[in-house]
Design an enzyme around this catalytic site. Structure first.
Site, PDB file in Angstrom:
ATOM      1  N   ARG A  82      -9.702 -10.645   4.714  1.00 17.81           N
ATOM      2  CA  ARG A  82      -8.061 -10.682   5.632  1.00 17.81           C
ATOM      3  C   ARG A  82      -8.665  -9.417   5.730  1.00 17.81           C
ATOM      4  NH1 ARG A  82      -4.630 -12.670   0.643  1.00 17.81           N
ATOM      5  NH2 ARG A  82      -5.255 -11.022  -0.533  1.00 17.81           N
ATOM      6  N   LYS A 185      -1.745  -8.516   6.555  1.00 17.97           N
ATOM      7  CA  LYS A 185      -1.417  -7.941   4.928  1.00 17.97           C
ATOM      8  C   LYS A 185      -1.230  -6.035   5.074  1.00 17.97           C
ATOM      9  CE  LYS A 185      -2.232  -7.871  -0.999  1.00 17.97           C
ATOM     10  NZ  LYS A 185      -1.335  -9.060  -0.491  1.00 17.97           N
ATOM     11  N   GLU A 221       7.360 -17.653   2.583  1.00 18.12           N
ATOM     12  CA  GLU A 221       7.075 -16.315   1.507  1.00 18.12           C
ATOM     13  C   GLU A 221       7.465 -16.502   0.357  1.00 18.12           C
ATOM     14  OE1 GLU A 221       3.371 -14.874   1.124  1.00 18.12           O
ATOM     15  OE2 GLU A 221       4.148 -14.972   3.039  1.00 18.12           O
TER      16      GLU A 221
HETATM   17  C1  LIG Z   1      -0.778 -10.672  -0.905  1.00 19.65           C
HETATM   18  C2  LIG Z   1       0.293 -11.194  -0.749  1.00 19.65           C
HETATM   19  C3  LIG Z   1      -0.181 -12.538  -1.170  1.00 19.65           C
HETATM   20  C4  LIG Z   1      -1.196 -13.168  -2.522  1.00 19.65           C
HETATM   21  O1  LIG Z   1      -2.178 -13.181  -1.814  1.00 19.65           O
HETATM   22  P1  LIG Z   1      -3.284 -13.611  -2.993  1.00 19.65           P
HETATM   23  O2  LIG Z   1      -4.983 -12.651  -2.473  1.00 19.65           O
HETATM   24  O3  LIG Z   1      -3.307 -14.318  -3.967  1.00 19.65           O
HETATM   25  O4  LIG Z   1      -3.103 -12.427  -3.891  1.00 19.65           O
HETATM   26  C5  LIG Z   1       0.976 -13.828  -0.574  1.00 19.65           C
HETATM   27  N1  LIG Z   1       1.406 -12.955   0.228  1.00 19.65           N
HETATM   28  C6  LIG Z   1       1.787 -12.309   0.655  1.00 19.65           C
HETATM   29  C7  LIG Z   1       2.808 -11.205   1.457  1.00 19.65           C
HETATM   30  C8  LIG Z   1       1.007 -10.685   0.216  1.00 19.65           C
HETATM   31  O5  LIG Z   1       1.493  -9.231   0.526  1.00 19.65           O
END
Ligand SMILES: *Cc1c(COP(=O)(O)O)cnc(C)c1O
Length: 345
Positions: A82, A185, A221
């Site tokens: 990721r 992210k 989200e």
């Molecule tokens: C990091 C994140 C998540 C959760 O991801 P995980 O890999 O389960 O920690 C969900 N939504 C957003 C916007 C994120 O930045």
């Protein structure tokens, strides 16, 4: 190894200083060696691309001290992959998976004394980040990058057992744009969501549950976490190009199948909210944050789930299953954990 003077159970999700961080710089077309630092600061050019144009991405994962005393890191290759997608999404140099994993192993080993003991519910949070560091005034991708990994011990998310959260919805706020950066992210998405988060807090809610930014018709989200609903023995989570693919969610989908549930990844129309038996947010920080109530601020509609103050049955089962794997309490059938090998002292 002297134990740090910390009350593990009482730690919150905040920064506690540890001994070391690791860094790696991309320069002249290649990644350099992994460097160990005991400084909490980054010396940087005042014209660094990350400072002006937001070339920054990050990750979040955890190391757990298990029942058997071993230290497990959960699914770090998924975070590494990721991290590559995020870098590519904002024209940064992607870091190879193996180098990422090597940095994770190193930073965990260097900070062994900060890995909370088993039974405290605490864990070691690992935060990798990448920044464009070359001096830049014109808008263009940097040609030098730095990846930093810091760690910090964090306490159990739910100190007094599972506490369902209250969330709100509003069509006045979007986290990301329809064809924007929602699926990667990056710090920019978080900056863009701070006002909505503040608004939710002011009104007494934990987070804002976002609708899809284009049609405002489907669930997207939940704050900075993914959303899932449960009904008729089915785990349902949004399929949306503006949601960040959560590794927790991906894992919960597998565990739901293991528990004999059906799994559906599809658009979830707002009208379906009233048909769910359970709703939850999910992510690395809490695994699951059961949702007890959703308020639609635009029309006064209120949706409630389960008994007051109590998490749903399936959400609890899924949470226990994932936690069990992370703490080495149940066999890791999916091979999700890497056990960190420490040198004999
Ligand atoms: C990091 C994140 C998540 C959760 O991801 P995980 O890999 O389960 O920690 C969900 N939504 C957003 C916007 C994120 O930045």
């Amino acid at each position: 190894m002297n134990e740090p003077n910390l009350e593990w159970e009482k730690l919150s999700f905040s920064y506690t200083k540890t001994d070391y961080n690791v860094r790696c710089t991309y320069k002249d077309g290649k990644w350099g060696p992994i460097e160990v630092s005991d400084s909490e600061y980054v010396p940087m050019h005042i014209a660094a691309a990350c400072l002006h144009y937001g070339q920054e991405s990050f990750e979040g994962l955890k190391a757990f001290r298990g029942k058997d005393g071993k230290v497990r890191v959960f699914r770090m290759e998924e975070n590494a992959k990721r991290f590559i997608r995020s870098a590519e999404g904002i024209s940064m140099q992607p870091m190879p998976v193996e180098l990422f994993c090597e940095m994770v192993r190193k930073v965990v080993k260097l900070n062994e004394r900060f890995i909370p003991p088993y039974g405290t519910g605490a864990s070691l949070y690992i935060r990798p980040l990448e920044i464009g560091i070359s001096a830049q005034v014109g808008v263009a991708p940097a040609d030098e990058y730095m990846v930093i990994m810091l760690v910090t011990p964090v306490g159990p998310y739910f100190k007094n057992g599972f506490k369902p959260i209250k969330v709100c919805m509003s069509r006045e706020y979007d986290r990301v744009a329809p064809k924007g950066t929602g699926s990667i992210k990056i710090g920019g998405n978080y900056a863009a969501s701070l006002n909505a988060g503040q608004k939710a807090h002011e009104l007494g809610y934990s987070v804002m549950l976002y609708l899809d930014p284009k049609e405002k018709e489907y669930l997207d989200e939940c704050g900075a976490a993914n959303f899932f609903g449960v009904k008729d023995n089915t785990y349902i989570t949004p399929d949306s190009s503006t949601v960040l693919p959560s590794i927790t969610n991906m894992s919960l989908c597998e565990l739901a199948k293991d528990l004999g549930m059906k799994v559906e990844r599809r658009q979830i129309p707002l009208s379906e909210l009233e048909t769910f038996e359970e709703c939850s947010a999910c992510g690395t920080a809490a695994v699951c944050s059961p949702i007890g109530r959703i308020d639609d601020l635009d029309n006064g509609k209120v949706y409630t789930y389960g008994e007051e103050g109590k998490a749903g049955e399936m959400t609890t089962k899924l949470y226990d299953a994932l936690r069990g794997i992370q703490y080495g309490e149940v066999p890791d059938e999916h091979g999700w954990c890497e056990i960190i090998e420490f040198d004999e002292k």
